[in-house]
Design a protein around this motif. Structure first.
Motif, PDB file in Angstrom:
ATOM      1  N   GLY A 224      -5.176  -2.584 -11.016  1.00  0.00           N
ATOM      2  CA  GLY A 224      -4.570  -1.248 -11.107  1.00  0.00           C
ATOM      3  C   GLY A 224      -4.689  -0.423  -9.842  1.00  0.00           C
ATOM      4  N   GLN A 225      -5.014  -1.083  -8.719  1.00  0.00           N
ATOM      5  CA  GLN A 225      -5.170  -0.336  -7.466  1.00  0.00           C
ATOM      6  C   GLN A 225      -4.577  -1.104  -6.297  1.00  0.00           C
ATOM      7  N   PHE A 226      -4.289  -0.412  -5.226  1.00  0.00           N
ATOM      8  CA  PHE A 226      -3.925  -1.052  -3.971  1.00  0.00           C
ATOM      9  C   PHE A 226      -4.776  -0.501  -2.859  1.00  0.00           C
ATOM     10  N   PRO A 227      -4.865  -1.117  -1.666  1.00  0.00           N
ATOM     11  CA  PRO A 227      -3.985  -2.142  -1.102  1.00  0.00           C
ATOM     12  C   PRO A 227      -4.106  -3.519  -1.759  1.00  0.00           C
TER      13      PRO A 227
ATOM     14  N   LEU B 147      -6.895   3.546   2.713  1.00  0.00           N
ATOM     15  CA  LEU B 147      -7.688   2.313   2.703  1.00  0.00           C
ATOM     16  C   LEU B 147      -6.949   1.091   3.254  1.00  0.00           C
TER      17      LEU B 147
ATOM     18  N   TRP C 108       4.730   4.218  -7.843  1.00  0.00           N
ATOM     19  CA  TRP C 108       3.436   3.569  -8.048  1.00  0.00           C
ATOM     20  C   TRP C 108       3.172   3.153  -9.506  1.00  0.00           C
TER      21      TRP C 108
ATOM     22  N   TYR D  35       0.907   6.012   3.517  1.00  0.00           N
ATOM     23  CA  TYR D  35      -0.010   6.939   4.173  1.00  0.00           C
ATOM     24  C   TYR D  35      -1.151   6.138   4.808  1.00  0.00           C
TER      25      TYR D  35
ATOM     26  N   TYR E 242       0.857  -1.192   0.000  1.00  0.00           N
ATOM     27  CA  TYR E 242       0.000   0.000   0.000  1.00  0.00           C
ATOM     28  C   TYR E 242       0.895   1.245   0.000  1.00  0.00           C
TER      29      TYR E 242
ATOM     30  N   LYS F 216       1.621  -0.353 -10.527  1.00  0.00           N
ATOM     31  CA  LYS F 216       0.226  -0.378 -10.983  1.00  0.00           C
ATOM     32  C   LYS F 216      -0.003  -1.400 -12.095  1.00  0.00           C
TER      33      LYS F 216
ATOM     34  N   GLN G 224      -8.733  -5.229  -2.918  1.00  0.00           N
ATOM     35  CA  GLN G 224      -9.963  -4.755  -2.246  1.00  0.00           C
ATOM     36  C   GLN G 224      -9.775  -4.672  -0.723  1.00  0.00           C
ATOM     37  N   SER G 225      -9.687  -3.418  -0.257  1.00  0.00           N
ATOM     38  CA  SER G 225      -9.340  -3.165   1.147  1.00  0.00           C
ATOM     39  C   SER G 225     -10.321  -3.782   2.150  1.00  0.00           C
TER      40      SER G 225
HETATM   41  N1  LIG Z   1     -12.329  -0.319  -3.730  1.00  0.00           N
HETATM   42  C1  LIG Z   1     -10.887  -0.351  -3.675  1.00  0.00           C
HETATM   43  C2  LIG Z   1     -10.374   1.054  -4.011  1.00  0.00           C
HETATM   44  C3  LIG Z   1      -8.855   1.070  -4.008  1.00  0.00           C
HETATM   45  C4  LIG Z   1      -8.298   2.446  -4.304  1.00  0.00           C
HETATM   46  O1  LIG Z   1      -9.012   3.392  -4.689  1.00  0.00           O
HETATM   47  N2  LIG Z   1      -6.991   2.563  -4.108  1.00  0.00           N
HETATM   48  C5  LIG Z   1      -6.300   3.789  -4.403  1.00  0.00           C
HETATM   49  C6  LIG Z   1      -5.397   4.185  -3.226  1.00  0.00           C
HETATM   50  S1  LIG Z   1      -6.310   4.552  -1.756  1.00  0.00           S
HETATM   51  C7  LIG Z   1      -5.379   3.561  -5.595  1.00  0.00           C
HETATM   52  O2  LIG Z   1      -4.964   2.450  -5.842  1.00  0.00           O
HETATM   53  N3  LIG Z   1      -5.037   4.642  -6.269  1.00  0.00           N
HETATM   54  C8  LIG Z   1      -4.042   4.625  -7.290  1.00  0.00           C
HETATM   55  C9  LIG Z   1      -4.611   4.394  -8.665  1.00  0.00           C
HETATM   56  O3  LIG Z   1      -5.852   4.196  -8.821  1.00  0.00           O
HETATM   57  O4  LIG Z   1      -3.799   4.427  -9.593  1.00  0.00           O
HETATM   58  C10 LIG Z   1     -10.431  -0.792  -2.282  1.00  0.00           C
HETATM   59  O5  LIG Z   1     -11.157  -0.539  -1.305  1.00  0.00           O
HETATM   60  O6  LIG Z   1      -9.366  -1.402  -2.169  1.00  0.00           O
END
Ligand SMILES: N[C@@H](CCC(=O)N[C@@H](CS)C(=O)NCC(=O)O)C(=O)O
Length: 146
Positions: A50-53, A15, A40, A12, A9, A44, A64-65
């Motif tokens: 394409g997202q974390f955590p 999530l 990142w 910071y 993650y 990614k 999915q957090s």
């Molecule tokens: N529904 C997903 C949302 C995950 C999300 O929005 N992660 C953000 C960080 S808090 C992220 O990966 N942002 C970078 C990006 O989308 O490139 C969860 O709860 O894990």
């Protein structure tokens, strides 16, 4: 030996922070892999959505957090005692997610005046509505009020 779990993650409290708390609460050793902002984009493209955590365990990776936090809550015995208690927990988690969604535009706003206005609206329209209701719900669950 490397820890059995790795949580990936940002550096910071967003999530992924709930899962960090749950690992600490349960005394479970984990690798707290904190991706710096500038690194990142390389991460990614390797992630499933394409997202974390992201949680890694036994050679598997999952996103999915809330799903991750729910899994860890079960692992550290913070789950409900029956289906109804689990429903209560999920309902509160989803309500907190609704409130959290309202923080997103504040985090993105660069103009300080507009940011302050968004915070004022959040306090007036959301916090003052949701937080007393959450407190009441918790008191009912704990049988402190009828
Ligand atoms: N529904 C997903 C949302 C995950 C999300 O929005 N992660 C953000 C960080 S808090 C992220 O990966 N942002 C970078 C990006 O989308 O490139 C969860 O709860 O894990």
């Amino acid at each position: 030996m490397a820890p059995a779990y790795k949580l990936i993650y940002g550096d910071y409290r967003g999530l992924g922070e709930t899962s960090r708390f749950l690992f600490k609460y349960g005394g479970i050793e984990f690798e707290d892999a904190r991706v710096q902002f500038e690194d990142w984009p390389q991460w990614k493209e390797k992630t499933p959505f394409g997202q974390f955590p992201l949680l890694e365990h036994n050679g598997k990776q999952i996103n999915q957090s809330i799903a991750i936090a729910r899994y860890l809550a079960n692992l550290v015995k913070l789950a409900g005692n029956d289906d109804w208690e689990n429903l209560e927990i999920d309902s509160i988690v989803d309500t907190i997610s609704d409130i959290r969604q309202k923080l997103v535009p504040i985090g993105r706003e660069q103009d300080q005046t507009k940011r302050k206005a968004l915070i004022d609206t959040l306090i007036k329209e959301s916090f003052s509505y949701h937080l007393p209701r959450l407190v009441k719900k918790i008191m009912v669950i704990w049988h402190l009020v009828g």
